[in-house]
Design an enzyme around this catalytic site. Structure first.
Site, short mmCIF file in Angstrom:
data_model
loop_
_atom_site.label_atom_id
_atom_site.label_comp_id
_atom_site.label_asym_id
_atom_site.label_seq_id
_atom_site.Cartn_x
_atom_site.Cartn_y
_atom_site.Cartn_z
N CYS A 1 0.82 -1.23 0.00
CA CYS A 1 0.00 0.00 0.00
C CYS A 1 0.85 1.27 0.00
O CYS A 1 0.36 2.34 -0.35
CB CYS A 1 -0.95 -0.01 1.19
N ASN B 1 -10.07 -0.76 -0.03
CA ASN B 1 -8.62 -0.60 -0.01
C ASN B 1 -8.05 -1.08 -1.35
O ASN B 1 -8.10 -2.27 -1.66
CB ASN B 1 -8.05 -1.43 1.16
N HIS C 1 -3.70 6.78 3.31
CA HIS C 1 -4.03 5.51 2.65
C HIS C 1 -5.44 5.10 3.06
O HIS C 1 -5.80 5.16 4.24
CB HIS C 1 -3.01 4.45 3.05
#
Ligand code: COA
Length: 332
Positions: free
Chosen positions: A113, A284, A254
């Site tokens: 990520c 996500n 994020h």
């Protein structure tokens, strides 16, 4: 020579996977998912729509919005943990071909990520050293290709998508990056892992039977470490550069879980309107999450030329990274 954040683009697959859809697949509920994660839906790429395809569409937009031609790009970096091919060729090479860009350096990086902000730090270094002028950086994931849709603890979280940015050289310090910080701690590498394929677990019947090709996560431990690390990292970068949280118009964390974002935002005393939130509609999307979120505020007209962006990310590895820079593209 300085580096500037020149433009942004994103691609979002059309297929929506809602919480109601997931209720039919695993033992979960819309209420549980919303309460624990803030996610209502995520996008899923088609079977024959690959990471490189999504990345190419996002990149076309970023290049056009920078007022450039594909031939102006002199380096391509693709951050992904769901490449078209796990070993070779690099997805960045496939993207270069799809964009018609010949004879440029192109490679992938793997920082989960945190990949997009890692790519930013590399692009900045190439530009400030005078080696490159226009670097195309991409965060792109077909995460659905490594998700086990019978595992309720992970399948509710992830989605697919891509975001790209052009990072360009400038002599104007006003529009330059202020700071980028990236780091890792491999002692937590078992928190988020896809055990196969790789030299530890080459493809075998056992890999297939045990589902070792799917993402595994220590959700609760990851959650706690994410809040702690994201908060510390973002406080450090602000302190180091003498900037107050209240002076940041766009905090772009994020997009993993609304509760993580809220905890970090609250500890910085950020107002709701400062914090960019897309996790509810995209889930996500790993390395694509931050550029997709930047694109969201750009396309909705919220991101204006010269406004400060504070990026903050965390992911498998474990890796984390933050960045502080003005948006140096034209306002929409
Ligand atoms: N639906 C319903 N119940 C679920 C569920 C689901 N989709 N997933 C887990 N549960 C259950 C568990 O089985 C457990 O039940 P039990 O108490 O009977 O054992 C209970 O819910 C609590 O599980 P837990 O894992 O402790 O929940 P949580 O509050 O930590 O939330 C996550 C789970 C995954 C949402 C959360 O840990 C998280 O977001 N972690 C970070 C993930 C992340 O950011 N990863 C990427 C980093 S880049």
């Amino acid at each position: 020579m300085y580096a500037k954040f020149h433009s942004i683009g994103a691609y979002v697959p059309s297929k929506v996977l809602s919480n109601a859809d997931l209720e039919k697949m695993v033992d979960t509920s819309d209420e549980w998912i919303l309460k624990r994660t803030g996610i209502s839906q995520r996008r899923i790429a088609k079977r024959d729509e690959y990471t490189s395809d999504m990345a190419t569409e996002a990149s076309k937009l970023a290049i056009e919005r920078a007022g450039l031609e594909s031939s102006d790009i002199d380096l391509i970096i693709c951050a992904t943990v769901t490449p078209d091919y796990f070993n070779m060729p690099a997805t960045a090479c496939i993207i270069s071909d799809k964009l018609g860009i010949k004879n440029v350096q192109a490679f992938d990086i793997s920082a989960a990520c945190s990949g997009f902000v890692y790519a930013l730090s590399i692009a900045r270094a190439f530009i400030e050293s005078g080696m490159k002028k226009h670097v195309l950086i991409i965060g792109a994931e077909k995460f659905s290709s490594i998700v086990d849709y019978t595992d309720r603890s992970t399948c509710i979280l992830f989605g697919d998508g891509a975001g790209s940015a052009v990072i360009s050289a400038t002599e104007d310090k006003e529009e330059a990056f202020i700071d980028v910080h990236a780091s890792a701690d491999g002692s937590y590498s078992d928190f988020l892992v896809t055990p196969a394929p790789g030299c530890v677990n080459p493809v075998s019947q056992q890999v297939i039977e045990e589902g070792l090709n799917f993402v595994q996560m220590k959700g609760n431990e990851t959650f706690k470490l994410a809040v702690k690390t994201l908060t510390k990292d973002v406080k450090n970068i602000l302190l180091k550069n003498g900037i107050k949280a209240e002076d940041i118009p766009h905090f772009i964390p994020h997009q993993a879980n609304y509760r993580i974002i809220k905890a970090v935002g609250d500890s910085l005393k950020m107002k709701e309107e400062q914090v960019v939130l897309t996790v509810g509609k995209y889930g996500n999307t790993s390395a694509a999450s931050i550029p997709m979120a930047i694109n969201d505020i750009y396309e909705s007209g919220r991101l204006k030329k010269g406004e400060l962006m504070l990026l903050d990310t965390f992911g498998g590895g474990l890796t984390w990274a933050s960045a502080l820079m003005p948006f140096a593209g034209e306002s929409r």
